[in-house]
Design a protein around this motif. Sequence first.
Motif, PDB file in Angstrom:
ATOM      1  N   GLN A  14       0.826  -1.199   0.000  1.00  0.00           N
ATOM      2  CA  GLN A  14       0.000   0.000   0.000  1.00  0.00           C
ATOM      3  C   GLN A  14       0.865   1.256   0.000  1.00  0.00           C
ATOM      4  OE1 GLN A  14      -3.155   0.082  -0.504  1.00  0.00           O
ATOM      5  NE2 GLN A  14      -3.359   2.316  -0.322  1.00  0.00           N
ATOM      6  N   ALA A  15       1.960   1.225   0.748  1.00  0.00           N
ATOM      7  CA  ALA A  15       2.857   2.380   0.792  1.00  0.00           C
ATOM      8  C   ALA A  15       3.502   2.615  -0.578  1.00  0.00           C
ATOM      9  CB  ALA A  15       3.930   2.175   1.850  1.00  0.00           C
ATOM     10  N   LEU A  16       3.911   1.533  -1.242  1.00  0.00           N
ATOM     11  CA  LEU A  16       4.509   1.651  -2.572  1.00  0.00           C
ATOM     12  C   LEU A  16       3.482   2.140  -3.585  1.00  0.00           C
ATOM     13  CD1 LEU A  16       6.611  -1.643  -2.588  1.00  0.00           C
ATOM     14  CD2 LEU A  16       7.516   0.685  -2.452  1.00  0.00           C
ATOM     15  N   ASP A  34      13.083   0.442  -4.214  1.00  0.00           N
ATOM     16  CA  ASP A  34      12.232  -0.106  -3.149  1.00  0.00           C
ATOM     17  C   ASP A  34      11.272  -1.158  -3.707  1.00  0.00           C
ATOM     18  OD1 ASP A  34      13.482   1.505  -1.312  1.00  0.00           O
ATOM     19  OD2 ASP A  34      11.898   3.029  -1.273  1.00  0.00           O
ATOM     20  N   ILE A  35      10.744  -0.929  -4.902  1.00  0.00           N
ATOM     21  CA  ILE A  35       9.871  -1.925  -5.529  1.00  0.00           C
ATOM     22  C   ILE A  35      10.670  -3.169  -5.888  1.00  0.00           C
ATOM     23  CG2 ILE A  35       8.515  -2.426  -7.607  1.00  0.00           C
ATOM     24  CD1 ILE A  35       7.413   0.395  -7.465  1.00  0.00           C
ATOM     25  N   PHE A  36      11.902  -2.985  -6.344  1.00  0.00           N
ATOM     26  CA  PHE A  36      12.751  -4.148  -6.636  1.00  0.00           C
ATOM     27  C   PHE A  36      12.905  -5.031  -5.401  1.00  0.00           C
ATOM     28  CE2 PHE A  36      17.175  -5.687  -6.060  1.00  0.00           C
ATOM     29  CZ  PHE A  36      17.060  -6.825  -6.851  1.00  0.00           C
ATOM     30  N   ARG A  37      13.216  -4.453  -4.265  1.00  0.00           N
ATOM     31  CA  ARG A  37      13.419  -5.261  -3.056  1.00  0.00           C
ATOM     32  C   ARG A  37      12.107  -5.910  -2.607  1.00  0.00           C
ATOM     33  NH1 ARG A  37      16.911  -0.762  -2.076  1.00  0.00           N
ATOM     34  NH2 ARG A  37      19.075  -1.433  -2.313  1.00  0.00           N
ATOM     35  N   TYR A  38      11.003  -5.190  -2.783  1.00  0.00           N
ATOM     36  CA  TYR A  38       9.690  -5.758  -2.448  1.00  0.00           C
ATOM     37  C   TYR A  38       9.391  -6.968  -3.330  1.00  0.00           C
ATOM     38  CZ  TYR A  38       4.567  -6.085  -2.425  1.00  0.00           C
ATOM     39  OH  TYR A  38       3.275  -6.542  -2.362  1.00  0.00           O
ATOM     40  N   GLN A  39       9.578  -6.831  -4.633  1.00  0.00           N
ATOM     41  CA  GLN A  39       9.268  -7.929  -5.546  1.00  0.00           C
ATOM     42  C   GLN A  39      10.274  -9.066  -5.436  1.00  0.00           C
ATOM     43  OE1 GLN A  39       8.867  -5.964  -9.370  1.00  0.00           O
ATOM     44  NE2 GLN A  39       6.739  -5.421  -8.956  1.00  0.00           N
ATOM     45  N   ALA A  40      11.513  -8.734  -5.136  1.00  0.00           N
ATOM     46  CA  ALA A  40      12.516  -9.783  -4.938  1.00  0.00           C
ATOM     47  C   ALA A  40      12.137 -10.677  -3.771  1.00  0.00           C
ATOM     48  CB  ALA A  40      13.887  -9.160  -4.701  1.00  0.00           C
ATOM     49  N   ILE A  78       2.707 -17.681 -13.788  1.00  0.00           N
ATOM     50  CA  ILE A  78       1.902 -16.567 -13.294  1.00  0.00           C
ATOM     51  C   ILE A  78       2.856 -15.656 -12.535  1.00  0.00           C
ATOM     52  CG2 ILE A  78       0.020 -15.851 -11.798  1.00  0.00           C
ATOM     53  CD1 ILE A  78      -1.317 -18.519 -12.316  1.00  0.00           C
ATOM     54  N   ILE A  79       3.075 -14.472 -13.064  1.00  0.00           N
ATOM     55  CA  ILE A  79       4.017 -13.526 -12.471  1.00  0.00           C
ATOM     56  C   ILE A  79       3.233 -12.605 -11.545  1.00  0.00           C
ATOM     57  CG2 ILE A  79       5.822 -11.836 -12.918  1.00  0.00           C
ATOM     58  CD1 ILE A  79       6.370 -14.615 -14.098  1.00  0.00           C
ATOM     59  N   LYS A  80       3.347 -12.814 -10.257  1.00  0.00           N
ATOM     60  CA  LYS A  80       2.599 -11.978  -9.322  1.00  0.00           C
ATOM     61  C   LYS A  80       3.383 -11.753  -8.042  1.00  0.00           C
ATOM     62  CE  LYS A  80      -0.100 -15.543  -6.903  1.00  0.00           C
ATOM     63  NZ  LYS A  80      -1.440 -15.871  -6.399  1.00  0.00           N
ATOM     64  N   SER A  81       3.117 -10.600  -7.436  1.00  0.00           N
ATOM     65  CA  SER A  81       3.770 -10.216  -6.183  1.00  0.00           C
ATOM     66  C   SER A  81       2.739  -9.972  -5.093  1.00  0.00           C
ATOM     67  CB  SER A  81       4.606  -8.941  -6.398  1.00  0.00           C
ATOM     68  OG  SER A  81       5.564  -9.124  -7.397  1.00  0.00           O
ATOM     69  N   VAL A  82       1.607 -10.652  -5.192  1.00  0.00           N
ATOM     70  CA  VAL A  82       0.525 -10.477  -4.219  1.00  0.00           C
ATOM     71  C   VAL A  82       0.173 -11.825  -3.604  1.00  0.00           C
ATOM     72  CG1 VAL A  82      -0.511  -8.362  -5.094  1.00  0.00           C
ATOM     73  CG2 VAL A  82      -1.055 -10.506  -6.186  1.00  0.00           C
ATOM     74  N   GLY A  83       0.746 -12.110  -2.467  1.00  0.00           N
ATOM     75  CA  GLY A  83       0.423 -13.340  -1.761  1.00  0.00           C
ATOM     76  C   GLY A  83       1.075 -14.562  -2.353  1.00  0.00           C
TER      77      GLY A  83
END
Length: 356
Positions: A14-16, A34-40, A78-83
């Motif tokens: 949510q912050a991103l 910051d998004i890179f580290r989140y998705q990594a 499936i490329i996803k970063s949500v759950g």
Amino acid sequence: MELQNNKSQTEKRQALRERILHLQPTDFERLAMDIFRYQARYNPVYNQYISYLNINPELVTRLTHIPFLPVQFFKNHIIKSVGSPGDGSPVASAIFQSSGTTGQQTSQHHLFDETLYKTVSARIFQENFGDLKQFHILALLPSYLERNNSSLVYMMQHFIAESQSELSGFYLKNVEELLQTLTFLSSNPDGRKVLLLGVTFALLDLAESAYDLSFLSKIKELTVMDTGGMKGRRQELLREEVHDVLTGRLFVDKIHSEYGMTEMLSQGYSHGSGLLLPGFSMRILLRDINDPFAIYDQNITKSKTGGINVIDLANLDSCSFIETQDLGRFGETEGSFYVMGRFDNSDIRGCNLMVI
């Protein structure tokens, strides 16, 4: 503990997301890192890819050091970063699918945040062309409308709704209705601009038809935008050849273009001559054609050609770092670029680009 981890991920996302929506140019690089580290951490496929490369995300400190995910991964994963699977993670509200020739495996891009996509794409368009409410939007996209999973159609549906014009709409094969609408608009009934957007083969079919199109010269603010793609309907032509035909037969002095693809939620636009400007949430890097891990920034010779790598911050819920199969070079304008074609061994597909 798992509940706490999920809450932490949700709060980080949510912050991103808020930072993307309020992004200013000076914050792009910091937000991208910051998004890179989140998705990594939270994207299983991207995490595994980085692990195979033996890269520690915490030691990556520059955009040119970020590993870019080959676009082909969207065909098989499936490329996803949500759950994560089995944790009750969100269900995609839409699944975009690329076009392709018969027998080809196509890419899929799962959309989890419609509002983010619509907001970003509208902002990019409006920063290039002005308020959507100033336009009548006529979309000539027959090959896309024949499918129900096109990201371009989804975006244009939003733009048409935002225009709040009863004359805005899609045209499949009803060219006569399109011409009737354009004829009416040539009288400039309300002072709005007119956007005629179409896939390449459909615009060429219109331009080379037997209809008298001279009335188009009466539309004072007509923007013709080519989204690229012959879709196997016509012989492939150079961009200059296509645009020479379109400018001459559609009575405009230049043809605008859009650069986007199924795997991206941001767009780039050209205001003529093929020079593309990336949207506010997007940046282009180039990689060595022989070494995909050698990344250039824009401080290289402008005439140097490389593979196009896209940073797309709007891909928050998938992957923001895409290694495309397009070839390009940088333009003279800061951040601008040209698309030169595609790698020889890449699939022919229906992304929005034209060969220069």
